[in-house]
Each structure stands twice: as C-alpha cells, then as structure tokens.
Write a protein that holds these residues in place. Sequence first.
Motif, PDB file in Angstrom:
ATOM      1  N   LEU A 115       0.825  -1.208   0.000  1.00 46.83           N
ATOM      2  CA  LEU A 115       0.000   0.000   0.000  1.00 46.83           C
ATOM      3  C   LEU A 115       0.861   1.260   0.000  1.00 46.83           C
ATOM      4  CD1 LEU A 115      -2.920   1.280   0.411  1.00 46.83           C
ATOM      5  CD2 LEU A 115      -2.356   1.287   2.853  1.00 46.83           C
ATOM      6  N   LEU A 116       1.956   1.238   0.761  1.00 51.29           N
ATOM      7  CA  LEU A 116       2.800   2.420   0.884  1.00 51.29           C
ATOM      8  C   LEU A 116       3.742   2.598  -0.308  1.00 51.29           C
ATOM      9  CD1 LEU A 116       3.712   2.263   4.684  1.00 51.29           C
ATOM     10  CD2 LEU A 116       1.870   3.542   3.571  1.00 51.29           C
ATOM     11  N   ASP A 117       3.879   1.575  -1.119  1.00 47.31           N
ATOM     12  CA  ASP A 117       4.677   1.692  -2.328  1.00 47.31           C
ATOM     13  C   ASP A 117       3.926   2.572  -3.335  1.00 47.31           C
ATOM     14  OD1 ASP A 117       6.793   1.321  -4.009  1.00 47.31           O
ATOM     15  OD2 ASP A 117       6.175  -0.672  -4.679  1.00 47.31           O
ATOM     16  N   LEU A 118       4.669   3.286  -4.161  1.00 52.64           N
ATOM     17  CA  LEU A 118       4.063   4.239  -5.091  1.00 52.64           C
ATOM     18  C   LEU A 118       4.462   3.928  -6.522  1.00 52.64           C
ATOM     19  CD1 LEU A 118       4.681   7.601  -3.174  1.00 52.64           C
ATOM     20  CD2 LEU A 118       2.632   6.167  -3.103  1.00 52.64           C
ATOM     21  N   GLU A 119       3.578   4.250  -7.429  1.00 53.32           N
ATOM     22  CA  GLU A 119       3.862   4.158  -8.858  1.00 53.32           C
ATOM     23  C   GLU A 119       4.408   5.498  -9.345  1.00 53.32           C
ATOM     24  OE1 GLU A 119       1.361   3.797 -13.081  1.00 53.32           O
ATOM     25  OE2 GLU A 119       0.315   3.735 -11.136  1.00 53.32           O
ATOM     26  N   ARG A 120       5.546   5.457 -10.020  1.00 56.01           N
ATOM     27  CA  ARG A 120       6.115   6.690 -10.568  1.00 56.01           C
ATOM     28  C   ARG A 120       5.445   6.982 -11.919  1.00 56.01           C
ATOM     29  NH1 ARG A 120      11.100   9.491  -9.837  1.00 56.01           N
ATOM     30  NH2 ARG A 120      11.892   7.786  -8.537  1.00 56.01           N
ATOM     31  N   ILE A 121       4.795   8.147 -12.006  1.00 56.35           N
ATOM     32  CA  ILE A 121       4.118   8.546 -13.238  1.00 56.35           C
ATOM     33  C   ILE A 121       5.044   9.380 -14.112  1.00 56.35           C
ATOM     34  CG2 ILE A 121       2.152   9.808 -14.197  1.00 56.35           C
ATOM     35  CD1 ILE A 121       0.666   9.266 -11.599  1.00 56.35           C
ATOM     36  N   GLU A 122       5.692  10.366 -13.493  1.00 54.11           N
ATOM     37  CA  GLU A 122       6.715  11.186 -14.138  1.00 54.11           C
ATOM     38  C   GLU A 122       7.891  11.271 -13.178  1.00 54.11           C
ATOM     39  OE1 GLU A 122       6.842  12.361 -17.090  1.00 54.11           O
ATOM     40  OE2 GLU A 122       4.782  12.128 -17.834  1.00 54.11           O
ATOM     41  N   GLN A 123       8.895  12.057 -13.517  1.00 51.58           N
ATOM     42  CA  GLN A 123      10.097  12.110 -12.688  1.00 51.58           C
ATOM     43  C   GLN A 123       9.767  12.440 -11.235  1.00 51.58           C
ATOM     44  OE1 GLN A 123      13.065  14.928 -13.900  1.00 51.58           O
ATOM     45  NE2 GLN A 123      14.517  14.308 -12.349  1.00 51.58           N
TER      46      GLN A 123
ATOM     47  N   ILE B 292       6.420  12.865  -9.992  1.00 45.80           N
ATOM     48  CA  ILE B 292       4.988  12.656  -9.756  1.00 45.80           C
ATOM     49  C   ILE B 292       4.752  11.173  -9.521  1.00 45.80           C
ATOM     50  CG2 ILE B 292       2.644  12.921 -10.652  1.00 45.80           C
ATOM     51  CD1 ILE B 292       3.646  15.175 -12.424  1.00 45.80           C
ATOM     52  N   PHE B 293       4.035  10.870  -8.438  1.00 46.57           N
ATOM     53  CA  PHE B 293       3.810   9.486  -8.038  1.00 46.57           C
ATOM     54  C   PHE B 293       2.318   9.281  -7.768  1.00 46.57           C
ATOM     55  CE2 PHE B 293       7.999  10.872  -6.838  1.00 46.57           C
ATOM     56  CZ  PHE B 293       8.832   9.811  -7.174  1.00 46.57           C
ATOM     57  N   ARG B 294       1.894   8.028  -7.857  1.00 46.54           N
ATOM     58  CA  ARG B 294       0.496   7.715  -7.568  1.00 46.54           C
ATOM     59  C   ARG B 294       0.436   6.600  -6.523  1.00 46.54           C
ATOM     60  NH1 ARG B 294      -2.585   7.264 -12.705  1.00 46.54           N
ATOM     61  NH2 ARG B 294      -1.262   5.443 -13.063  1.00 46.54           N
ATOM     62  N   GLY B 295      -0.422   6.830  -5.520  1.00 43.59           N
ATOM     63  CA  GLY B 295      -0.607   5.835  -4.479  1.00 43.59           C
ATOM     64  C   GLY B 295      -2.043   5.367  -4.419  1.00 43.59           C
ATOM     65  N   ARG B 296      -2.220   4.169  -3.871  1.00 42.56           N
ATOM     66  CA  ARG B 296      -3.558   3.627  -3.678  1.00 42.56           C
ATOM     67  C   ARG B 296      -4.035   3.911  -2.259  1.00 42.56           C
ATOM     68  NH1 ARG B 296      -3.613  -1.191  -2.989  1.00 42.56           N
ATOM     69  NH2 ARG B 296      -1.379  -1.611  -2.718  1.00 42.56           N
ATOM     70  N   SER B 297      -5.304   3.744  -2.047  1.00 40.52           N
ATOM     71  CA  SER B 297      -5.876   3.776  -0.706  1.00 40.52           C
ATOM     72  C   SER B 297      -6.615   2.468  -0.494  1.00 40.52           C
ATOM     73  CB  SER B 297      -6.830   4.962  -0.543  1.00 40.52           C
ATOM     74  OG  SER B 297      -6.120   6.178  -0.598  1.00 40.52           O
ATOM     75  N   ARG B 298      -7.093   2.285   0.698  1.00 38.24           N
ATOM     76  CA  ARG B 298      -7.887   1.098   0.984  1.00 38.24           C
ATOM     77  C   ARG B 298      -9.022   1.484   1.912  1.00 38.24           C
ATOM     78  NH1 ARG B 298      -3.638  -2.366   4.727  1.00 38.24           N
ATOM     79  NH2 ARG B 298      -3.426  -0.869   6.428  1.00 38.24           N
ATOM     80  N   SER B 299      -9.971   0.600   2.060  1.00 39.75           N
ATOM     81  CA  SER B 299     -11.127   0.886   2.912  1.00 39.75           C
ATOM     82  C   SER B 299     -10.663   1.244   4.312  1.00 39.75           C
ATOM     83  CB  SER B 299     -12.055  -0.325   2.964  1.00 39.75           C
ATOM     84  OG  SER B 299     -12.555  -0.615   1.686  1.00 39.75           O
ATOM     85  N   ALA B 300     -11.279   2.261   4.877  1.00 36.66           N
ATOM     86  CA  ALA B 300     -10.912   2.728   6.210  1.00 36.66           C
ATOM     87  C   ALA B 300     -12.060   2.498   7.176  1.00 36.66           C
ATOM     88  CB  ALA B 300     -10.562   4.213   6.164  1.00 36.66           C
ATOM     89  N   ILE B 301     -11.729   2.496   8.480  1.00 36.78           N
ATOM     90  CA  ILE B 301     -12.766   2.330   9.495  1.00 36.78           C
ATOM     91  C   ILE B 301     -13.688   3.536   9.491  1.00 36.78           C
ATOM     92  CG2 ILE B 301     -13.165   2.054  11.967  1.00 36.78           C
ATOM     93  CD1 ILE B 301     -10.509   0.640  12.170  1.00 36.78           C
ATOM     94  N   VAL B 302     -13.114   4.701   9.341  1.00 34.66           N
ATOM     95  CA  VAL B 302     -13.903   5.921   9.202  1.00 34.66           C
ATOM     96  C   VAL B 302     -13.916   6.290   7.716  1.00 34.66           C
ATOM     97  CG1 VAL B 302     -13.455   6.757  11.528  1.00 34.66           C
ATOM     98  CG2 VAL B 302     -11.833   7.295   9.709  1.00 34.66           C
ATOM     99  N   PRO B 303     -14.893   7.084   7.267  1.00 32.98           N
ATOM    100  CA  PRO B 303     -15.031   7.348   5.820  1.00 32.98           C
ATOM    101  C   PRO B 303     -14.038   8.371   5.282  1.00 32.98           C
ATOM    102  CG  PRO B 303     -16.744   8.488   7.017  1.00 32.98           C
ATOM    103  CD  PRO B 303     -16.014   7.645   8.038  1.00 32.98           C
ATOM    104  N   ARG B 304     -12.762   8.168   5.563  1.00 31.27           N
ATOM    105  CA  ARG B 304     -11.704   9.016   5.015  1.00 31.27           C
ATOM    106  C   ARG B 304     -10.405   8.236   5.063  1.00 31.27           C
ATOM    107  NH1 ARG B 304     -12.848  11.552  10.115  1.00 31.27           N
ATOM    108  NH2 ARG B 304     -11.165  11.250  11.628  1.00 31.27           N
TER     109      ARG B 304
ATOM    110  N   ALA C 247       0.620  10.616   5.045  1.00 28.37           N
ATOM    111  CA  ALA C 247       1.920  11.149   5.442  1.00 28.37           C
ATOM    112  C   ALA C 247       3.042  10.190   5.070  1.00 28.37           C
ATOM    113  CB  ALA C 247       1.923  11.433   6.944  1.00 28.37           C
ATOM    114  N   ALA C 248       2.820   8.890   5.288  1.00 27.19           N
ATOM    115  CA  ALA C 248       3.849   7.900   4.960  1.00 27.19           C
ATOM    116  C   ALA C 248       4.089   7.838   3.453  1.00 27.19           C
ATOM    117  CB  ALA C 248       3.439   6.534   5.499  1.00 27.19           C
ATOM    118  N   GLN C 249       3.015   7.841   2.667  1.00 22.52           N
ATOM    119  CA  GLN C 249       3.185   7.821   1.215  1.00 22.52           C
ATOM    120  C   GLN C 249       3.881   9.087   0.726  1.00 22.52           C
ATOM    121  OE1 GLN C 249      -0.875   7.065  -0.088  1.00 22.52           O
ATOM    122  NE2 GLN C 249      -0.410   4.916  -0.487  1.00 22.52           N
ATOM    123  N   ALA C 250       3.575  10.223   1.329  1.00 24.29           N
ATOM    124  CA  ALA C 250       4.249  11.467   0.937  1.00 24.29           C
ATOM    125  C   ALA C 250       5.742  11.403   1.234  1.00 24.29           C
ATOM    126  CB  ALA C 250       3.619  12.656   1.652  1.00 24.29           C
TER     127      ALA C 250
END
Length: 290
Positions: free
Chosen positions: A14-22, A24-36, A43-46
């Motif tokens: 989950l914390l691993d990121l896809e590099r889109i450009e030099q 720019i990165f894209r990360g996934r999320s997953r279902s959370a206990i609260v709706p956010r 913060a960890a992905q950043a």
Amino acid sequence: MPEAPSALDDLLDLLDLERIEQDIFRGRSRSAIVPRVFGGQVAAQAMVAAGRTVPADRLAHSLHAYFLVPGDPGAPIVYEVDRIRDGRSFTTRRVVAVQHGRPIFHLSASFQAYEEGLDHQAGMPDAPDPESLPTAEEMLPRHLPEDIARRLVEARAAVDLRYAGTPPWGSVGEPREPRSQVWFRTNGKLADDPLLHVVLATYVSDMTLLDSVLLAHGRGGWAVGDVVGASLDHAMWFHRPFRADEWLLYDQESPSAAAGRGLGQARIWTRDGRLAISVIQEGVVRVPRR
C-alpha cells in the motif's frame, strides 16, 4: 501453493508508489474504518515520494505536514514533489497530495548528509516491558463492541501496538493524567533501508497521539462516539537511527486543549534508551452536539 501475503506485506504494498513522471507518483488507498483516508497513510506515502527524489546518502531528519481536507479512500492519490533545495548538507522537498483535482495534504521534508556533532538527550521514562502487555487481539475486545474491536484489530494487523495503560476508550467518564504510553513494532522484519523505517514510524505515529487529549477529559473518541476528531497538522524530527521492526516506546502527552482543538506531543525511544524521534500533532477534538 505460494504463501499468503502477511498484513505487513499488504501495508508495504500500500505504501509503495507508482512513478508517473520524474517527480509525480500515484498511491492507492484502501477501505478505512472511518469514511476518510487514514492520515498516517497519506503522510507515509508522501515521505516515500519525497525520499525517492533524494540521494540515498541523505537521511530524513524532519517533516512538517498539514491535513487539508479528508481523503477519499475509494480514489487514488497523486503525489507531486517540488525540489525546493539541494544544498551541500541538506535537501528539502515539498510534496502535495492531490485527489479529485484538489490538494488534500501537503508536506515539507528535510534530509541531511550524515555528520558528527554535539550529542545529548533527555532520559527515557519508565515503562513496563512490551512483552508483559496485552496484544491488540487480547485488549480490544475487553473495552469495545465486537464489530469495532474486530475492525480495529484488522486495520492494525501489520503493527504490534501495546498500550502500557488503559486506553481512552477503556476508561470513559474517568478523567486521568493526559499521558499515554504504547510500545510498537511491525509484525515482521523490514529491509535495512533507513527511509523505510522512517516511513513506517510516520504511519504509526498518527494512530494514538491524540489519546492523551481524550484521557484528560474521560472521553473515548470516535470508537465510542463521544468525540469527533481529525488530524490538522503533524511534525516529526528524526534524531537517531532506529528500526521500526524493533520495539519503540511512544511516550505521549497533551499540554493543552482549547477551541475545538487538542495538542499532542511525544517522544519515541528505542528499547535500549536512545531518543529516536520527537512528534507534535494538533487535531480537531469536538464533542458532538446531541
């Protein structure tokens, strides 16, 4: 058949990121206990995004972040890195997390080439041995409804987190000293990359820091519905090397709560007494209107 991935493997993925450009990165999320999206995840992905634009010999020494709007757990997050500074000793990066075309979070992180310098630290507080404390699977069902306890255990399965005292949702209606201690480590070994350990500590640091605010008022938090809360900002300073797959003591306290906000501050110690990290966070802490 191949072995099923562990909860830690899932978190690392989950914390691993896809590099889109030099930068720019894209990360996934997953279902959370609260709706956010869980703030520690963003913060960890950043920090992963920032770290991937920094020379390997420069170690993270601080981060300062603001949570702007709640993240959508059903949508990817794009991380845009701005190379603010590349100096002889320090490297600075600014990261903006974007969802649905608008910023939801931004972070500034500083990295430093290793150097010798003055060295002193405060003494480590007393705390019980982590092995003497109940696991989440043992403790949570004692204090929370079965469905909430089960979801919390599942959400935190990658981390062995053990409270040194009764958590806020276990002592509702009983105001106490605004201080909380937890031991934590990942449920499995990590690679030796120092950035990875910083990233995992950043992830965990957002789990319990405002507990001390709740303790001062005998409130249990979202788990029992007597407080509505969310992280506003978060800062960490990384003082000494540590491993997130070895026991770390998270000693937390709250010096103030006012105006619908609560402040938590903490120190994180290695088991052998080295001060590894300092943390400060302010969050929204509101009592729901009945």
